[in-house]
Scaffold this active site. Structure first.
Site, PDB file in Angstrom:
ATOM      1  N   GLU A  31       0.861  -1.196   0.000  1.00 31.61           N
ATOM      2  CA  GLU A  31       0.000   0.000   0.000  1.00 31.61           C
ATOM      3  C   GLU A  31       0.893   1.241   0.000  1.00 31.61           C
ATOM      4  OE1 GLU A  31      -3.292   1.143  -0.159  1.00 31.61           O
ATOM      5  OE2 GLU A  31      -2.344   3.095   0.172  1.00 31.61           O
ATOM      6  N   ARG A 105     -17.747   3.701   5.043  1.00 25.09           N
ATOM      7  CA  ARG A 105     -16.660   3.004   4.353  1.00 25.09           C
ATOM      8  C   ARG A 105     -15.608   2.460   5.316  1.00 25.09           C
ATOM      9  NH1 ARG A 105     -15.407   4.127  -1.061  1.00 25.09           N
ATOM     10  NH2 ARG A 105     -17.256   4.895  -2.077  1.00 25.09           N
ATOM     11  N   TYR A 214     -28.499   8.886   3.123  1.00 24.12           N
ATOM     12  CA  TYR A 214     -28.893   7.700   3.893  1.00 24.12           C
ATOM     13  C   TYR A 214     -28.104   7.656   5.204  1.00 24.12           C
ATOM     14  CZ  TYR A 214     -24.878   5.820   1.216  1.00 24.12           C
ATOM     15  OH  TYR A 214     -23.643   5.643   0.618  1.00 24.12           O
ATOM     16  N   ASP A 291     -11.432  -1.412  -8.938  1.00 23.91           N
ATOM     17  CA  ASP A 291     -11.456  -0.258  -9.841  1.00 23.91           C
ATOM     18  C   ASP A 291     -10.312  -0.291 -10.859  1.00 23.91           C
ATOM     19  OD1 ASP A 291     -13.700   0.712  -8.620  1.00 23.91           O
ATOM     20  OD2 ASP A 291     -12.815   2.613  -7.968  1.00 23.91           O
TER      21      ASP A 291
HETATM   22  C1  LIG Z   1     -19.143   8.915  -4.864  1.00 24.16           C
HETATM   23  C2  LIG Z   1     -18.950   7.431  -4.884  1.00 24.16           C
HETATM   24  C3  LIG Z   1     -19.914   6.623  -4.282  1.00 24.16           C
HETATM   25  C4  LIG Z   1     -19.780   5.233  -4.342  1.00 24.16           C
HETATM   26  N1  LIG Z   1     -20.726   4.464  -3.765  1.00 24.16           N
HETATM   27  C5  LIG Z   1     -20.624   3.115  -3.829  1.00 24.16           C
HETATM   28  C6  LIG Z   1     -21.616   2.296  -3.241  1.00 24.16           C
HETATM   29  O1  LIG Z   1     -22.580   2.789  -2.678  1.00 24.16           O
HETATM   30  N2  LIG Z   1     -21.454   0.933  -3.323  1.00 24.16           N
HETATM   31  C7  LIG Z   1     -20.371   0.364  -3.946  1.00 24.16           C
HETATM   32  O2  LIG Z   1     -20.277  -0.858  -3.988  1.00 24.16           O
HETATM   33  N3  LIG Z   1     -19.402   1.140  -4.511  1.00 24.16           N
HETATM   34  C8  LIG Z   1     -19.500   2.480  -4.468  1.00 24.16           C
HETATM   35  N4  LIG Z   1     -18.530   3.261  -5.019  1.00 24.16           N
HETATM   36  C9  LIG Z   1     -17.369   2.623  -5.676  1.00 24.16           C
HETATM   37  C10 LIG Z   1     -16.287   2.192  -4.692  1.00 24.16           C
HETATM   38  O3  LIG Z   1     -15.923   3.267  -3.861  1.00 24.16           O
HETATM   39  C11 LIG Z   1     -15.056   1.695  -5.441  1.00 24.16           C
HETATM   40  O4  LIG Z   1     -15.441   0.866  -6.506  1.00 24.16           O
HETATM   41  C12 LIG Z   1     -14.142   0.913  -4.503  1.00 24.16           C
HETATM   42  O5  LIG Z   1     -13.765   1.709  -3.414  1.00 24.16           O
HETATM   43  C13 LIG Z   1     -12.911   0.441  -5.266  1.00 24.16           C
HETATM   44  O6  LIG Z   1     -12.015  -0.180  -4.383  1.00 24.16           O
HETATM   45  P1  LIG Z   1     -10.539  -0.525  -4.859  1.00 24.16           P
HETATM   46  O7  LIG Z   1      -9.908  -1.167  -3.699  1.00 24.16           O
HETATM   47  O8  LIG Z   1     -10.597  -1.246  -6.157  1.00 24.16           O
HETATM   48  O9  LIG Z   1      -9.874   0.875  -5.184  1.00 24.16           O
HETATM   49  P2  LIG Z   1      -9.488   2.068  -4.182  1.00 24.16           P
HETATM   50  O10 LIG Z   1     -10.525   2.244  -3.156  1.00 24.16           O
HETATM   51  O11 LIG Z   1      -9.160   3.239  -5.042  1.00 24.16           O
HETATM   52  O12 LIG Z   1      -8.190   1.555  -3.439  1.00 24.16           O
HETATM   53  C14 LIG Z   1      -6.932   1.564  -4.080  1.00 24.16           C
HETATM   54  C15 LIG Z   1      -5.861   1.459  -3.012  1.00 24.16           C
HETATM   55  O13 LIG Z   1      -4.600   1.327  -3.678  1.00 24.16           O
HETATM   56  C16 LIG Z   1      -3.685   2.270  -3.166  1.00 24.16           C
HETATM   57  N5  LIG Z   1      -2.758   2.585  -4.259  1.00 24.16           N
HETATM   58  C17 LIG Z   1      -2.992   3.354  -5.345  1.00 24.16           C
HETATM   59  N6  LIG Z   1      -1.927   3.369  -6.148  1.00 24.16           N
HETATM   60  C18 LIG Z   1      -1.001   2.572  -5.564  1.00 24.16           C
HETATM   61  C19 LIG Z   1       0.309   2.170  -5.938  1.00 24.16           C
HETATM   62  N7  LIG Z   1       0.892   2.603  -7.058  1.00 24.16           N
HETATM   63  N8  LIG Z   1       0.976   1.325  -5.113  1.00 24.16           N
HETATM   64  C20 LIG Z   1       0.407   0.868  -3.957  1.00 24.16           C
HETATM   65  N9  LIG Z   1      -0.823   1.246  -3.558  1.00 24.16           N
HETATM   66  C21 LIG Z   1      -1.527   2.065  -4.357  1.00 24.16           C
HETATM   67  C22 LIG Z   1      -4.545   3.434  -2.703  1.00 24.16           C
HETATM   68  O14 LIG Z   1      -3.876   4.234  -1.741  1.00 24.16           O
HETATM   69  C23 LIG Z   1      -5.750   2.702  -2.144  1.00 24.16           C
HETATM   70  O15 LIG Z   1      -5.543   2.309  -0.810  1.00 24.16           O
HETATM   71  C24 LIG Z   1     -18.642   4.645  -4.998  1.00 24.16           C
HETATM   72  C25 LIG Z   1     -17.676   5.473  -5.579  1.00 24.16           C
HETATM   73  C26 LIG Z   1     -17.829   6.844  -5.532  1.00 24.16           C
HETATM   74  C27 LIG Z   1     -16.779   7.708  -6.180  1.00 24.16           C
END
Ligand SMILES: Cc1cc2nc3c(=O)[nH]c(=O)nc-3n(C[C@H](O)[C@H](O)[C@H](O)COP(=O)(O)OP(=O)(O)OC[C@H]3O[C@@H](n4cnc5c(N)ncnc54)[C@H](O)[C@@H]3O)c2cc1C
Length: 404
Positions: A31, A105, A214, A291
């Protein structure tokens, strides 16, 4: 067993680490930040996410802090008319078997973080930014910002919408700027007038904009978000924004919604981004997840739910494996790609057709929604909320959306 490097310790990365550890491997979570943390904002979790959490062994602690809401409601932001309401009570529960709930979250993230920390085969590496990788037939060499190279049997790119792992794999540039600006905040529930403490997910739809609110954190806080289709062309993330600026941007809101908007203090602003679906999620011993693989707009409230589903399938394809890592990861991508792409497309469609239409298009939406029974609404979300990540019959193209 395998040593698996996971780039990113967000919801997707921690869930992936837990899944591969439970499948018998050692997960190294790299991370970039010094702390593992999430935003204070809320997140909606549909039954498909609870099934994945159960499979990961963390449904209990998440449910403890979650709020089981009574309904999902779509309201006209001008007149206050109820345009559609999906009840989440007995009929919903008996159809999908798991609840629809909303959580802070941090509560979801900390449940995953605690489970990772407690697992003997998950090793946390905070302050370790991944900058790239080199895939070879025998191992993947993961480059980090400190100049250290981590050698692993596989690399899971869970590093979010601006993934460095994806950049190295696909080279498809920055994410797509949606032109939608969102302001978010969280309000203590004690400040919310008693008559507005609704135990529902509420979406007020206006022409080219909408507001969502909510309860979260066991009902102790109210999550508030307002989004406008303002054509913004530059990505912005988490910029502090004044209360007056937010209020001025939504002058024609229904009085009840406006009263809630007025409670917000510490607003932050994002310009939302997503990515079009891609067929390429893997390269040899490297795969993308969450994502990094399928960034979507938030309108179906499913981005994190998909990351949790991804994690379960990743653990499953790697269970008991010590050879043909590339083949396992290709199988993971084949099992997940079509569903995630569908959710990406439906998310954009929902923003455009359900939340932001104007004039004749809004009237068409209202008529379409008015014609739907409770059963029609449940049928429309069956492919999404009813998905059982454990059930092979639920994979592939068989379960398609009804509404679109
Ligand atoms: C406004 C909004 C509302 C949402 N509401 C919902 C909802 O109600 N329900 C739902 O299911 N989803 C929702 N989402 C979507 C959800 O937030 C994301 O899909 C989810 O958080 C993605 O998780 P992730 O772990 O893939 O990515 P991220 O949460 O972006 O985590 C990525 C992690 O990788 C780390 N990182 C980044 N680059 C590097 C690197 N080069 N090296 C090491 N670490 C790195 C970051 O610091 C972070 O900790 C919402 C999104 C938004 C924007």
């Amino acid at each position: 067993m395998l040593n698996i490097a996971v780039a990113g310790g967000g919801i997707g990365g921690l869930a992936s680490a837990l899944a591969v550890a439970r499948a018998g491997h050692t997960a190294h979570v790299l991370e970039r930040n010094a702390e593992f943390a999430e935003l204070g904002a809320g997140i909606q979790l549909a039954p498909n996410a609870f099934r994945a959490l159960r499979r990961l062994g963390v449904a209990g602690p998440v449910e403890e802090r979650a709020v089981r809401v009574d309904a999902l409601r779509l309201l006209d932001a001008d007149s206050g008319a109820l345009l559609a309401e999906m009840a989440l009570g007995d009929a919903y529960l008996s159809r999908f078997g798991d609840p629809y709930a909303v959580v802070q979250r941090g509560d979801l993230h900390s449940a995953l973080l605690s489970a990772c920390k407690e697992h003997e085969r998950v090793v946390m590496h905070p302050g370790t930014a991944v900058t790239g990788y080199r895939d070879t037939p025998d191992a993947v060499h993961v480059a980090t910002a400190g100049g250290r190279t981590v050698v692993a049997d596989a690399l899971v790119g869970a590093d979010g919408i601006r993934s460095r792992v994806r950049a190295r794999m696909l080279g498809d540039g920055p994410p797509r700027v949606s032109g939608h600006t969102i302001h978010r905040t969280v309000v203590p529930m004690t400040e919310v007038p008693a008559e507005l403490r609704w135990n529902t997910v509420n979406l007020w739809a206006g022409p080219g904009w909408h507001m969502v609110h909510y309860p979260i954190a066991n009902g102790e806080k109210l999550n508030l978000a307002v989004t406008r289709d303002d054509g913004a062309r530059t990505a912005v993330a988490g910029v502090p924004t004044g209360r007056d600026e937010v209020l001025a941007a939504f002058p024609s809101l229904h009085p009840q919604a406006r009263a809630l908007l007025g409670l917000g203090r510490d607003w932050r602003t994002w310009v939302l981004c997503d990515r079009p679906p891609t067929a390429t999620w893997t390269e040899g011993r490297v795969c993308l997840t969450g994502d990094a693989a399928h960034a979507m707009l938030q309108y179906a409230a499913q981005g994190a739910c998909m990351a949790l589903e991804d994690a379960v399938v990743l653990g499953e394809v790697l269970e008991g494996t010590s050879a043909d890592v590339a083949g396992c990861l290709a199988r993971f991508a084949a099992l997940r790609g079509e569903r995630a792409a569908r959710v990406q497309e439906v998310s954009s469609w929902m923003g455009h057709a359900l939340y932001h239409p104007r004039g004749a298009a809004a009237a068409e939406r209202d008529a379409m929604l008015a014609a739907l029974s409770q059963d029609d609404l449940l049928t429309a979300v069956d492919w999404l909320h009813g998905h059982d990540v454990d059930d092979p019959a639920h994979r592939g193209a068989a379960r398609t959306a009804v509404l679109t």
